[in-house]
Design an enzyme around this catalytic site. Structure first.
Site, PDB file in Angstrom:
ATOM      1  CD  GLU A 128      24.486  12.246  54.179  1.00 45.35           C
ATOM      2  OE1 GLU A 128      24.476  11.221  54.893  1.00 45.35           O
ATOM      3  OE2 GLU A 128      25.491  12.652  53.588  1.00 45.35           O
ATOM      4  CD  GLU A 182      28.199  15.503  54.909  1.00 43.95           C
ATOM      5  OE1 GLU A 182      28.445  14.360  54.501  1.00 43.95           O
ATOM      6  OE2 GLU A 182      27.532  15.732  55.931  1.00 43.95           O
TER       7      GLU A 182
HETATM    8  O1  IFM Z   1      30.368  10.892  57.996  1.00 45.54           O
HETATM    9  C1  IFM Z   1      29.287  10.965  57.152  1.00 45.54           C
HETATM   10  C2  IFM Z   1      28.417  12.169  57.505  1.00 45.54           C
HETATM   11  O2  IFM Z   1      27.970  12.107  58.822  1.00 45.54           O
HETATM   12  C3  IFM Z   1      27.201  12.214  56.614  1.00 45.54           C
HETATM   13  N1  IFM Z   1      27.569  12.120  55.224  1.00 45.54           N
HETATM   14  C4  IFM Z   1      28.470  11.085  54.836  1.00 45.54           C
HETATM   15  C5  IFM Z   1      29.713  11.123  55.710  1.00 45.54           C
HETATM   16  C6  IFM Z   1      30.705  10.033  55.279  1.00 45.54           C
HETATM   17  O3  IFM Z   1      30.095   8.774  55.358  1.00 45.54           O
END
Ligand code: IFM
Length: 454
Positions: free
Chosen positions: A171, A360
């Site tokens: 990200e 994710e």
């Molecule tokens: O915990 C985070 C992760 O580190 C990166 N993506 C979003 C998740 C939830 O906020």
């Protein structure tokens, strides 16, 4: 919809990140990272930048408990584990010297995965920059992109015999916007020049790092991940549309398009012209990353108000959100499964990425342990509805072939500390006991894992 319907070639995994789970900040020669520094910072009133004042010093103690965690992944039925390497464990200051003990640790983690039939999916950078590089400007300094390229080469050479699946960055949006513009993430910068410089340098590092990793490995499956949002505009009539388009440019396109040779979308968001000060001759001609897949990370949609700096107030940690009456997670993030279908379609429409993987997805709820069990029906509903979107996208011909739940276990949620709980497994931070939640059992039952409620 049953998970078995996705077929045998679909990858089912769970994800974590080094700073969020490892603890042991000084073990085996590790250097400090920007998150070590940031979480220990105090303002003049003695307050830290973390909502509950906690740090990742212990987190889920997974640096020491990794074998227990990997056994859990196996028992839950997952066949892949996405985790990140802590750069300052491998290069304590981020430059030159390699710390053999750090590499050896990750070799043991990888071997433990393989011994349990779990494929390691390794992220090179999930936000914990060595402090030594921050001291010379961090991502605002172009040199950091060169150092990242060296680091990609080092880990590719050291671990490429065991690891097939790699991701360069987690990200970039949060590195750049949360870390350098909003300032709620390390290194806590709040400046437009820092935002523009870090944006270009992280994009350059993605491209250069992909080529270094490719040359250091053989037969590797290389990707990078992006936080993606179907943006919603604020303001009346045509202004809403304009705001949505400029938010799309700032939040999504500015991270995806430069790394696939399409440059920055400044025609949609004039703000992005500021990045030109950091682009050198020839940069844009050579900016195509060597990627086998794009990691799609989707949580919610972000509403973009029509402000002089579109996107500034839309980072989820700052509230974000969509329709006023929409269901939300415990963090107030709107639950909007169709958004996942929208971002998968948008990435497929580039006609560039051979494959997409949802690296994710997940939700935080106010979980409680009652008689040794954690009943989290809202999380099961969240995964069901989002996985239905993945199935529908596959039926439309979108080549998405994996899903990673965020997260294996409750962990340190950055600026929000230990309060949000995203895990399929509950962490009791007082004892470090792990308690599988109903959502974990839901996956186990469908994926053929051995875990069953006792
Ligand atoms: O915990 C985070 C992760 O580190 C990166 N993506 C979003 C998740 C939830 O906020």
């Amino acid at each position: 919809m049953r998970l078995a319907d996705f077929g045998d070639d679909f990858t089912w995994g769970v994800a974590t990140a080094a700073y969020q789970i490892e603890g042991s900040p000084d073990a085996d020669g590790k250097g400090p990272s920007i998150w070590d520094t940031f979480t220990h910072r105090r303002n003049w009133r003695g307050k830290t930048p973390i909502a509950d004042g906690t740090t990742g010093d212990e987190a889920t103690d997974s640096y020491r408990r990794y074998a227990e965690d990997i056994a859990l992944i196996r028992d839950l039925g997952f066949s892949a584990y996405r985790f990140s390497l802590s750069w300052p464990r491998i290069q304590p200051t981020g430059s030159s010297r390699v710390n053999r003990a750090g590499l050896d640790h990750y070799r043991r983690v990888i071997e433990e995965c393989l011994a349990n039939g779990i494929e390691p999916w390794v992220t090179l950078y999930h936000w914990d920059l060595p402090q030594g590089l921050q001291d010379t400007g961090g991502w605002t300094n172009r040199e950091t992109a060169h150092r990242f390229t060296d680091y990609a080469q080092i880990v590719g050479e050291a671990l490429g015999d065991l690891v097939e699946h790699w991701m360069l960055f987690n990200e970039p949006l949060n590195i750049v916007i949360s870390g350098h513009l909003v300032g709620n993430f390390a290194p806590g910068k709040r400046s437009l020049p820092a935002y523009f410089a870090s944006l270009h340098h992280v994009n350059l590092a993605t491209v250069w790092g992909s080529h270094a990793l490719r040359s250091a490995t053989s037969g590797a499956d290389i990707g990078t991940t992006q936080y993606l949002t179907p943006p919603v505009g604020g303001g009346p009539g045509p202004l809403a549309d304009l705001a949505a388009r400029s938010a799309d440019a700032v939040l999504n396109r500015a991270f995806v398009e430069p790394i696939i040779g399409r440059g920055y979308p400044w025609e949609e968001a004039g703000l992005l012209r500021g990045v030109r000060a950091y682009i050198r001759d020839g940069d844009l001609d050579e900016m195509t990353a060597d990627l086998d897949f794009l990691g799609v990370q989707y949580y919610t949609r972000l509403r973009a108000p029509f402000l002089p700096i579109p996107g500034l107030w839309t980072v989820p940690q700052f509230g974000g959100g969509g329709a006023d009456d929409a269901p939300t997670t415990s963090l107030g993030w709107e639950i909007m499964p169709e958004g996942l279908g929208m971002v998968l379609d948008a990435m497929h429409a580039y006609d560039h990425f051979p494959r997409l993987v949802v690296t994710e997805g997940g939700a935080s709820f106010d979980d409680r342990v009652v008689d040794g069990r954690v009943h989290d029906p809202a999380r099961i509903a969240y995964y069901s509805s989002h996985l239905a979107e993945v199935a529908a996208a596959r039926e439309r011909g979108v080549p998405v072939d994996g899903y990673f739940a965020w997260s294996l276990l409750d962990n340190f949620e950055w600026a929000l500390g230990l309060v949000p709980r995203f895990g399929l497994v509950y962490t009791d931070y007082a004892t470090q006991a792990r308690i599988i939640k109903d959502s974990g059992y839901w996956f186990a039952e469908q994926l053929g894992g051995s875990a069953r409620p006792g």
